[in-house]
Motif scaffolding. Structure first.
Motif, PDB file in Angstrom:
ATOM      1  N   ILE A 228       0.840  -1.199   0.000  1.00 60.43           N
ATOM      2  CA  ILE A 228       0.000   0.000   0.000  1.00 60.43           C
ATOM      3  C   ILE A 228       0.875   1.248   0.000  1.00 60.43           C
ATOM      4  CG2 ILE A 228      -1.641   1.362   1.368  1.00 60.43           C
ATOM      5  CD1 ILE A 228      -2.849  -1.272   2.342  1.00 60.43           C
ATOM      6  N   ASN A 229       1.923   1.234   0.815  1.00 60.41           N
ATOM      7  CA  ASN A 229       2.829   2.380   0.911  1.00 60.41           C
ATOM      8  C   ASN A 229       3.503   2.674  -0.428  1.00 60.41           C
ATOM      9  OD1 ASN A 229       4.519   4.208   2.882  1.00 60.41           O
ATOM     10  ND2 ASN A 229       6.007   3.182   1.579  1.00 60.41           N
ATOM     11  N   ASP A 230       3.883   1.620  -1.149  1.00 61.87           N
ATOM     12  CA  ASP A 230       4.615   1.793  -2.410  1.00 61.87           C
ATOM     13  C   ASP A 230       3.700   2.095  -3.595  1.00 61.87           C
ATOM     14  OD1 ASP A 230       6.932   1.264  -1.013  1.00 61.87           O
ATOM     15  OD2 ASP A 230       7.051  -0.837  -1.625  1.00 61.87           O
ATOM     16  N   ASN A 231       2.411   1.746  -3.489  1.00 60.26           N
ATOM     17  CA  ASN A 231       1.503   1.858  -4.629  1.00 60.26           C
ATOM     18  C   ASN A 231       0.231   2.632  -4.312  1.00 60.26           C
ATOM     19  OD1 ASN A 231       2.827  -0.265  -6.659  1.00 60.26           O
ATOM     20  ND2 ASN A 231       2.810  -1.209  -4.635  1.00 60.26           N
ATOM     21  N   TYR A 232       0.291   3.495  -3.300  1.00 54.90           N
ATOM     22  CA  TYR A 232      -0.920   4.151  -2.809  1.00 54.90           C
ATOM     23  C   TYR A 232      -1.593   5.058  -3.833  1.00 54.90           C
ATOM     24  CZ  TYR A 232       1.726   8.499  -2.321  1.00 54.90           C
ATOM     25  OH  TYR A 232       2.455   9.625  -2.576  1.00 54.90           O
ATOM     26  N   THR A 233      -0.865   5.539  -4.845  1.00 61.51           N
ATOM     27  CA  THR A 233      -1.463   6.480  -5.798  1.00 61.51           C
ATOM     28  C   THR A 233      -2.498   5.828  -6.705  1.00 61.51           C
ATOM     29  OG1 THR A 233       0.337   6.111  -7.369  1.00 61.51           O
ATOM     30  CG2 THR A 233       0.576   7.956  -5.826  1.00 61.51           C
ATOM     31  N   ASP A 234      -2.381   4.515  -6.926  1.00 64.63           N
ATOM     32  CA  ASP A 234      -3.321   3.889  -7.858  1.00 64.63           C
ATOM     33  C   ASP A 234      -3.839   2.528  -7.414  1.00 64.63           C
ATOM     34  OD1 ASP A 234      -1.017   2.429  -8.133  1.00 64.63           O
ATOM     35  OD2 ASP A 234      -0.683   2.928 -10.245  1.00 64.63           O
ATOM     36  N   GLU A 284       6.839  23.028  -5.070  1.00 61.66           N
ATOM     37  CA  GLU A 284       5.913  22.590  -6.107  1.00 61.66           C
ATOM     38  C   GLU A 284       4.502  23.099  -5.828  1.00 61.66           C
ATOM     39  OE1 GLU A 284       7.987  18.424  -7.593  1.00 61.66           O
ATOM     40  OE2 GLU A 284       6.519  18.366  -5.964  1.00 61.66           O
ATOM     41  N   SER A 285       3.762  23.336  -6.898  1.00 60.71           N
ATOM     42  CA  SER A 285       2.394  23.844  -6.772  1.00 60.71           C
ATOM     43  C   SER A 285       1.480  22.766  -6.204  1.00 60.71           C
ATOM     44  CB  SER A 285       1.872  24.281  -8.137  1.00 60.71           C
ATOM     45  OG  SER A 285       1.722  23.145  -8.996  1.00 60.71           O
ATOM     46  N   LEU A 286       0.338  23.203  -5.690  1.00 67.22           N
ATOM     47  CA  LEU A 286      -0.625  22.249  -5.136  1.00 67.22           C
ATOM     48  C   LEU A 286      -1.159  21.312  -6.219  1.00 67.22           C
ATOM     49  CD1 LEU A 286      -2.740  24.306  -2.570  1.00 67.22           C
ATOM     50  CD2 LEU A 286      -0.980  22.595  -2.116  1.00 67.22           C
ATOM     51  N   SER A 287      -1.301  21.803  -7.428  1.00 70.59           N
ATOM     52  CA  SER A 287      -1.798  20.933  -8.505  1.00 70.59           C
ATOM     53  C   SER A 287      -0.793  19.826  -8.815  1.00 70.59           C
ATOM     54  CB  SER A 287      -2.083  21.751  -9.768  1.00 70.59           C
ATOM     55  OG  SER A 287      -0.905  22.413 -10.210  1.00 70.59           O
ATOM     56  N   THR A 288       0.497  20.167  -8.808  1.00 70.94           N
ATOM     57  CA  THR A 288       1.539  19.151  -9.037  1.00 70.94           C
ATOM     58  C   THR A 288       1.564  18.140  -7.897  1.00 70.94           C
ATOM     59  OG1 THR A 288       2.909  20.715 -10.267  1.00 70.94           O
ATOM     60  CG2 THR A 288       4.006  18.775  -9.367  1.00 70.94           C
ATOM     61  N   ILE A 289       1.477  18.623  -6.672  1.00 69.94           N
ATOM     62  CA  ILE A 289       1.484  17.725  -5.507  1.00 69.94           C
ATOM     63  C   ILE A 289       0.254  16.835  -5.523  1.00 69.94           C
ATOM     64  CG2 ILE A 289       1.313  17.661  -2.985  1.00 69.94           C
ATOM     65  CD1 ILE A 289       3.051  20.182  -2.930  1.00 69.94           C
ATOM     66  N   TYR A 295      -4.224  12.233  -6.945  1.00 69.51           N
ATOM     67  CA  TYR A 295      -5.465  12.960  -7.200  1.00 69.51           C
ATOM     68  C   TYR A 295      -5.452  13.554  -8.599  1.00 69.51           C
ATOM     69  CZ  TYR A 295      -6.722  12.840  -2.221  1.00 69.51           C
ATOM     70  OH  TYR A 295      -7.061  12.444  -0.957  1.00 69.51           O
ATOM     71  N   LYS A 296      -6.650  13.778  -9.145  1.00 71.03           N
ATOM     72  CA  LYS A 296      -6.763  14.351 -10.484  1.00 71.03           C
ATOM     73  C   LYS A 296      -7.028  15.847 -10.450  1.00 71.03           C
ATOM     74  CE  LYS A 296      -8.417  10.059 -12.599  1.00 71.03           C
ATOM     75  NZ  LYS A 296      -9.523   9.391 -13.344  1.00 71.03           N
ATOM     76  N   SER A 297      -7.369  16.363  -9.253  1.00 70.86           N
ATOM     77  CA  SER A 297      -7.685  17.789  -9.161  1.00 70.86           C
ATOM     78  C   SER A 297      -7.279  18.344  -7.805  1.00 70.86           C
ATOM     79  CB  SER A 297      -9.184  18.019  -9.388  1.00 70.86           C
ATOM     80  OG  SER A 297      -9.930  17.374  -8.360  1.00 70.86           O
ATOM     81  N   VAL A 298      -7.081  19.656  -7.760  1.00 73.79           N
ATOM     82  CA  VAL A 298      -6.674  20.335  -6.533  1.00 73.79           C
ATOM     83  C   VAL A 298      -7.736  20.257  -5.433  1.00 73.79           C
ATOM     84  CG1 VAL A 298      -6.053  22.570  -5.532  1.00 73.79           C
ATOM     85  CG2 VAL A 298      -5.052  21.859  -7.702  1.00 73.79           C
TER      86      VAL A 298
END
Length: 322
Positions: A228-234, A284-289, A295-298
């Motif tokens: 989960i830690n290594d792949n949490y984004t997807d 880095e900007s919030l959109s980049t983070i 996430y797909k949006s701010v």
């Protein structure tokens, strides 16, 4: 290191007052009227990161208390006598004790040559920073942190270890101290986290002097948490179940039962931890983070911060850099 030792031996204003009065100065305003064993609050320990280092104040004893965080006491010089859950222990130079929250701790009088370093770990960072870097197989240290991270588990464990025969462990602790006391705030958080994680791996090989901790079997939960830690984004609960051969409903119940958090709560905790790190260490900007943490949006990152901290990301970033 000689300069650091000289710095640590210097008498602070609090130590000077304790030396003159012969009393323990209650600087954190612990309420001994409501409890004979009060809990030390987090106060400002974690203002600049999830790990905090400080020198234990000398020329006094420390009354019985508990913690709301994980604590390591390392004897850099001299010795100290501690009572843990009522049992007395003498800690010598290059020995350390790891304390779970809720351990009842009392420290006898600490004299001028006794330099004790307190290393404090915020509980919320254990699953996101510590466990993924530990051995996937069960050992005393891995098991300690796994149970410490579980909010539903009974706390109160301690482990006393001897680093005297391990030059690498002692060097890591020295490096932690140098980073904590001699680095600028903007630089030291990442370095301290890396050194701390490396130290936790190394101390799993140290001789155990005493512990009240019993080993339990957490496999394959450590591997699942690491995944989960290594792949949490997807990662999804369904794909996680397929990877480890579990029905998603069974896996959902298992995670909740063993960690005290649902699958989505674990994902949110990791996203929040990474977002805080990126806002602290980059411009880095919030959109980049937001994209980097999955996430797909701010607006999603604003909802996460509001839900978990009651603050906005901008408020966190502004106050973090003050």
């Amino acid at each position: 290191m000689k300069e650091l030792l000289k710095q640590l031996h210097a008498v602070t204003a609090l130590e000077d007052l304790q030396k003159k009065t012969g009393k323990n100065i209650n600087t954190m305003n612990l309420n001994y009227n409501s409890s004979i064993v009060p809990e030390i609050p987090k106060v400002d320990f974690f203002k600049y990161g999830n790990i905090s280092l400080n020198k234990h104040s000398r020329f006094s004893y420390t009354p019985a208390h508990t913690h709301s965080f994980i604590e390591i006491n390392y004897v850099l010089n001299g010795s100290c006598t501690q009572r843990l859950n009522g049992e007395k222990f003498q800690l010598e130079k290059e020995q350390l004790v790891i304390l779970d929250q809720k351990v009842i701790q009392q420290i006898d009088y600490v004299d001028s040559e006794d330099i004790i370093i307190n290393i404090l770990l915020e509980n919320e960072s254990i699953q996101n920073r510590i466990l993924p870097n530990l051995s996937p197989s069960s050992n005393l240290i891995t098991d300690f942190f796994f149970q410490a991270a579980n909010g539903q588990h009974e706390h109160g464990n301690y482990i006393i270890l001897d680093t005297a025969g391990n030059p690498l462990a002692n060097k890591m602790i020295e490096s932690l101290l140098l980073a904590a006391f001699n680095r600028r705030n903007s630089e030291k958080e990442l370095l301290i986290n890396l050194l701390y994680c490396a130290l936790m791996v190394e101390i799993s090989h140290l001789p155990v002097i005493s512990t009240n901790k019993k080993i339990t079997t957490n496999d394959p939960l450590i591997q699942i948490l690491k995944y989960i830690n290594d792949n949490y984004t997807d990662v999804s609960l369904k794909s996680l179940g397929q990877t480890f051969g579990y029905n998603k409903n069974y896996l959902s119940n298992l995670l909740k039962d063993k960690t005290g958090s649902s699958f989505q709560e674990l994902i949110d905790q990791k996203r929040l931890s990474e977002a805080k790190r990126l806002m602290s260490e980059t411009d880095e900007s919030l959109s980049t983070i937001a994209m980097k943490i999955g996430y797909k949006s701010v607006p999603s990152i604003f909802k996460l911060f509001q839900k978990e901290t009651g603050q906005t990301p901008n408020f966190f970033r502004h106050n973090k850099t003050e």
